[in-house]
Design a protein around this motif. Structure first.
Motif, short mmCIF file in Angstrom:
data_model
loop_
_atom_site.label_atom_id
_atom_site.label_comp_id
_atom_site.label_asym_id
_atom_site.label_seq_id
_atom_site.Cartn_x
_atom_site.Cartn_y
_atom_site.Cartn_z
N VAL A 196 25.63 102.53 112.78
CA VAL A 196 25.69 101.82 111.51
C VAL A 196 24.67 100.69 111.54
CG1 VAL A 196 27.16 100.41 110.02
CG2 VAL A 196 28.13 102.35 111.27
N PRO A 197 23.86 100.55 110.49
CA PRO A 197 22.96 99.39 110.43
C PRO A 197 23.77 98.11 110.54
CG PRO A 197 22.40 100.96 108.72
CD PRO A 197 23.71 101.42 109.33
N THR A 198 23.19 97.12 111.18
CA THR A 198 23.90 95.87 111.42
C THR A 198 23.04 94.68 111.01
OG1 THR A 198 25.27 94.72 113.05
CG2 THR A 198 23.23 95.70 113.85
N HIS A 199 23.45 93.50 111.41
CA HIS A 199 22.82 92.25 111.01
C HIS A 199 22.26 91.53 112.22
CE1 HIS A 199 23.22 87.82 110.28
NE2 HIS A 199 22.54 88.16 109.22
N TYR A 200 21.03 91.04 112.10
CA TYR A 200 20.40 90.24 113.13
C TYR A 200 19.85 88.98 112.48
CZ TYR A 200 20.83 94.47 115.81
OH TYR A 200 21.34 95.57 116.43
N ALA A 201 20.23 87.81 112.97
CA ALA A 201 19.76 86.54 112.44
C ALA A 201 18.76 85.93 113.43
CB ALA A 201 20.92 85.59 112.21
N ILE A 202 17.62 85.55 112.92
CA ILE A 202 16.56 84.99 113.76
C ILE A 202 16.22 83.60 113.23
CG2 ILE A 202 14.19 85.27 114.55
CD1 ILE A 202 14.64 88.32 114.14
N LYS A 203 16.44 82.60 114.09
CA LYS A 203 16.14 81.22 113.71
C LYS A 203 14.67 80.94 113.92
CE LYS A 203 17.49 76.47 114.48
NZ LYS A 203 18.13 75.56 115.42
N VAL A 204 14.04 80.38 112.90
CA VAL A 204 12.63 80.02 112.93
C VAL A 204 12.49 78.58 112.47
CG1 VAL A 204 11.82 82.40 112.53
CG2 VAL A 204 12.29 80.91 110.58
N ASP A 205 11.36 77.95 112.79
CA ASP A 205 11.15 76.60 112.28
C ASP A 205 10.61 76.69 110.85
OD1 ASP A 205 8.30 76.88 112.37
OD2 ASP A 205 8.21 76.00 114.37
N GLU A 206 10.42 75.55 110.23
CA GLU A 206 10.01 75.53 108.82
C GLU A 206 8.66 76.22 108.59
OE1 GLU A 206 11.75 74.61 106.18
OE2 GLU A 206 13.45 73.79 107.28
N ASP A 207 7.69 75.97 109.46
CA ASP A 207 6.38 76.61 109.30
C ASP A 207 6.48 78.12 109.51
OD1 ASP A 207 5.13 74.20 108.74
OD2 ASP A 207 4.54 73.85 110.83
N GLU A 208 7.26 78.53 110.51
CA GLU A 208 7.44 79.96 110.75
C GLU A 208 8.14 80.62 109.56
OE1 GLU A 208 7.91 79.99 115.62
OE2 GLU A 208 9.61 79.39 114.39
N PHE A 209 9.11 79.92 108.96
CA PHE A 209 9.79 80.47 107.78
C PHE A 209 8.79 80.71 106.66
CE2 PHE A 209 12.07 80.45 103.80
CZ PHE A 209 13.18 81.24 104.07
N ASP A 210 7.93 79.73 106.41
CA ASP A 210 6.91 79.89 105.36
C ASP A 210 6.04 81.10 105.65
OD1 ASP A 210 7.74 77.61 103.96
OD2 ASP A 210 6.30 76.31 104.97
N ALA A 211 5.64 81.29 106.90
CA ALA A 211 4.79 82.42 107.27
C ALA A 211 5.52 83.75 107.10
CB ALA A 211 4.28 82.26 108.71
N VAL A 212 6.78 83.81 107.54
CA VAL A 212 7.58 85.04 107.41
C VAL A 212 7.75 85.38 105.93
CG1 VAL A 212 9.88 86.03 107.71
CG2 VAL A 212 8.78 84.86 109.62
N LEU A 213 8.15 84.40 105.12
CA LEU A 213 8.35 84.65 103.70
C LEU A 213 7.05 85.09 103.03
CD1 LEU A 213 10.34 84.68 101.36
CD2 LEU A 213 9.82 82.25 100.98
N SER A 214 5.95 84.51 103.43
CA SER A 214 4.65 84.91 102.89
C SER A 214 4.34 86.37 103.24
CB SER A 214 3.56 83.99 103.44
OG SER A 214 2.29 84.39 102.99
N ARG A 215 4.65 86.78 104.47
CA ARG A 215 4.40 88.17 104.88
C ARG A 215 5.32 89.14 104.14
NH1 ARG A 215 4.59 85.52 110.23
NH2 ARG A 215 2.44 85.03 110.75
N ILE A 216 6.57 88.73 103.93
CA ILE A 216 7.51 89.56 103.17
C ILE A 216 6.97 89.78 101.76
CG2 ILE A 216 9.79 89.56 102.08
CD1 ILE A 216 10.84 88.14 104.66
#
Length: 132
Positions: free
Chosen positions: A59-79
């Protein structure tokens, strides 16, 4: 205190799923380790494996990955650059939005196998752990 070293993530294509996450994080390419393809995070790894037990569903599950603010901006930009659907909540009722829980930011996206990947800047569990 014990720390998590690694966990196994089931995938239909271990290389594609591991590379998907590494690309969103801007992390180094995953490394093949026997039957696994590992994405190394700070202090732990996600080891992607193709159906270790033949004929058994997972079954697909959930994985939470903590990132800092700059990393969050980069991840969201890539998404957004990939045109991937994303949500502010785990039930996916708030599309194309992020949350601001615990004074941070969070977003959810599905990986190629439907695992719910959460990127967050503040740990929610600290509040619960300090009340124990």
């Amino acid at each position: 205190m014990p720390t998590l070293d690694h966990t196994i993530v089931h995938a239909s294509d271990r290389f594609a799923s591991a590379q998907f996450l590494a690309d969103l994080l801007g992390a180094p390419d995953p490394v093949e380790l026997g039957p696994f393809v590992a994405v190394r995070l700070d202090g732990a790894a996600l080891d992607y494996a193709e159906h270790l037990v033949r004929g058994r569903d997972w079954v697909p599950t959930h994985y939470a990955i903590k990132v800092d603010e700059d990393e969050f901006d980069a991840v969201l930009s890539r998404i957004r650059a990939r045109g991937l659907p994303y949500w502010a909540d785990p039930r996916h009722t708030e599309p194309r939005a992020i949350n601001h829980l615990e004074g941070g930011r969070g977003v959810y996206v599905h990986d190629p196998d439907g695992h719910n990947i959460e990127f967050l800047t503040r740990t929610y569990s600290d509040r619960f752990l300090t009340s124990i």
